[in-house]
Scaffold this active site. Structure first.
Site, PDB file in Angstrom:
ATOM      1  N   ALA A 143       0.801  -1.223   0.000  1.00 51.77           N
ATOM      2  CA  ALA A 143       0.000   0.000   0.000  1.00 51.77           C
ATOM      3  C   ALA A 143       0.833   1.271   0.000  1.00 51.77           C
ATOM      4  CB  ALA A 143      -0.930   0.003   1.209  1.00 51.77           C
ATOM      5  N   ASN A 144       2.135   1.164  -0.240  1.00 47.23           N
ATOM      6  CA  ASN A 144       2.960   2.367  -0.228  1.00 47.23           C
ATOM      7  C   ASN A 144       3.071   3.032  -1.592  1.00 47.23           C
ATOM      8  OD1 ASN A 144       4.647  -0.113  -0.629  1.00 47.23           O
ATOM      9  ND2 ASN A 144       6.176   1.408  -1.194  1.00 47.23           N
ATOM     10  N   THR A 145       2.527   2.389  -2.634  1.00 49.02           N
ATOM     11  CA  THR A 145       2.640   2.951  -3.973  1.00 49.02           C
ATOM     12  C   THR A 145       1.495   2.459  -4.847  1.00 49.02           C
ATOM     13  OG1 THR A 145       4.174   3.260  -5.846  1.00 49.02           O
ATOM     14  CG2 THR A 145       4.062   1.070  -4.889  1.00 49.02           C
ATOM     15  N   GLY A 146       1.312   3.101  -5.993  1.00 47.26           N
ATOM     16  CA  GLY A 146       0.363   2.632  -7.003  1.00 47.26           C
ATOM     17  C   GLY A 146      -1.070   2.532  -6.534  1.00 47.26           C
ATOM     18  N   ILE A 147      -1.767   1.501  -7.036  1.00 45.33           N
ATOM     19  CA  ILE A 147      -3.195   1.374  -6.721  1.00 45.33           C
ATOM     20  C   ILE A 147      -3.416   1.014  -5.254  1.00 45.33           C
ATOM     21  CG2 ILE A 147      -3.795   0.800  -9.112  1.00 45.33           C
ATOM     22  CD1 ILE A 147      -4.195  -2.101  -8.185  1.00 45.33           C
TER      23      ILE A 147
ATOM     24  N   SER B 239      -5.315  -9.706 -12.625  1.00 44.46           N
ATOM     25  CA  SER B 239      -4.889  -8.939 -13.798  1.00 44.46           C
ATOM     26  C   SER B 239      -5.484  -9.571 -15.048  1.00 44.46           C
ATOM     27  CB  SER B 239      -3.358  -8.958 -13.894  1.00 44.46           C
ATOM     28  OG  SER B 239      -2.916  -8.539 -15.167  1.00 44.46           O
TER      29      SER B 239
ATOM     30  N   TYR C  48       4.081 -14.849 -14.676  1.00 45.15           N
ATOM     31  CA  TYR C  48       3.183 -13.804 -14.179  1.00 45.15           C
ATOM     32  C   TYR C  48       1.729 -14.197 -14.423  1.00 45.15           C
ATOM     33  CZ  TYR C  48       1.042  -9.227 -13.416  1.00 45.15           C
ATOM     34  OH  TYR C  48       0.250  -8.198 -12.953  1.00 45.15           O
TER      35      TYR C  48
END
Length: 305
Positions: A24-28, A152, A178
């Site tokens: 939760a420190n970046t992006g969505i 994804s 992935y």
């Protein structure tokens, strides 16, 4: 919500709810955490790098004065770290209303986790599988609690669960690995919902961000990074828009267990969130059960359902 355009303003009050968000420190993940905190949730940023987590918490507090934001160290590439984080979360929280399995790595060079798992499968699926299993009893007694796992569109691309070589020891494809991990995220969600049904009001839901302009492609080879940059610049959408499917899956009162949310625009690449469909393979119940059993065996974590 107007004209089918579900936005951050449609998030109902989250007062009294505790939300744990991985990565939760970046992006969505950051955008989802910011929105939930702004709507009154007590938000736990479960991150690998504590300094980056504290910086993210400060930015959220600046954007939403009075927000209740804390940071929890969590390294999904280590089952010991996952167990330690779960133990600390359980000690600090009698209940968890919302677990968002958001963190992930994409198209990494061949490497393994601390436990010897292929990095993408180990991080994106097995780490979250273990964390969820270790926290689920803190959620099952909570009315309206949800586990939201971020998948994804790549779950369709060269994707299958390679049961004969889950860790890609006989050859390696960044894209294939992935895709396997993102397919596993969906199979995990659907099998968990089947196990939860009739036993608790807790539900399992999945989401995907479409083509969001985040740091996720940083591990890709240079040509793919260039394509990702061009895509993000001209076709993709902001992290705040990319977070909307996650937020809707996490908070919309109309969401049902086993649903999958993504952008409503062309090819689900961008747009406001709506209910979408995943591949036929992701709904194969026999493969879901087999993956669940293997995941329990690999992680040593069993679920209370």
């Amino acid at each position: 919500m107007t004209d089918g355009k579900w936005t951050e303003t449609d998030v109902p009050s989250q007062a009294g709810r505790t939300a744990v968000i991985t990565g939760a420190n970046t992006g969505i993940g950051f955008e989802a955490a910011r929105a939930l905190a702004a709507h009154g949730a007590s938000v736990v940023l479960a991150v690998r790098n504590l300094d980056k987590g504290k910086d993210a918490a400060s930015r959220i507090s600046a954007a939403a004065p009075g927000a209740d934001v804390t940071v929890q160290r969590l390294d999904l590439t280590s089952l010991n770290s996952v167990r330690d984080a779960a133990q600390e979360l359980r000690a600090n929280h009698d209940k968890i209303d919302l677990l968002i399995n958001n963190a992930g790595v994409m198209n990494t060079p061949k490497s393994v986790t601390a436990d010897g798992f292929e990095l993408q499968f180990g991080t994106n699926h097995l780490g979250h599988f273990a964390l969820t299993g270790l926290l689920l009893d803190r959620m099952m007694a909570v009315a309206g609690s949800r586990v939201v796992t971020v998948s994804s569109s790549a779950h369709r691309i060269r994707a299958q669960i390679h049961f004969d070589d889950l860790q890609w020891e006989r050859g390696y494809s960044r894209i294939g690995a992935y895709g396997q991990s993102k397919l596993a995220n969906l199979m995990f969600t659907y099998e968990m919902q089947r196990r939860l049904e009739g036993k608790t009001s807790t539900i399992a839901v999945a989401a995907h961000p479409g083509g969001s302009n985040t740091e996720l492609a940083r591990n890709s080879p240079a040509p793919l990074r260039a394509v990702s940059w061009l895509f993000g610049r001209f076709i993709g959408q902001s992290p705040a828009m990319g977070a909307l499917p996650t937020l809707r899956a996490a908070t919309d009162p109309g969401v049902l267990g086993g649903q999958y949310y993504g952008p409503g625009g062309i090819q689900e690449l961008r747009g406001y969130p709506k209910l979408v469909q995943s591949s036929a393979q992701s709904h194969n119940a026999e493969l879901q059960r087999r993956l669940w059993a293997v995941s329990e065996e690999l992680t040593g974590v069993t679920f209370p359902v």
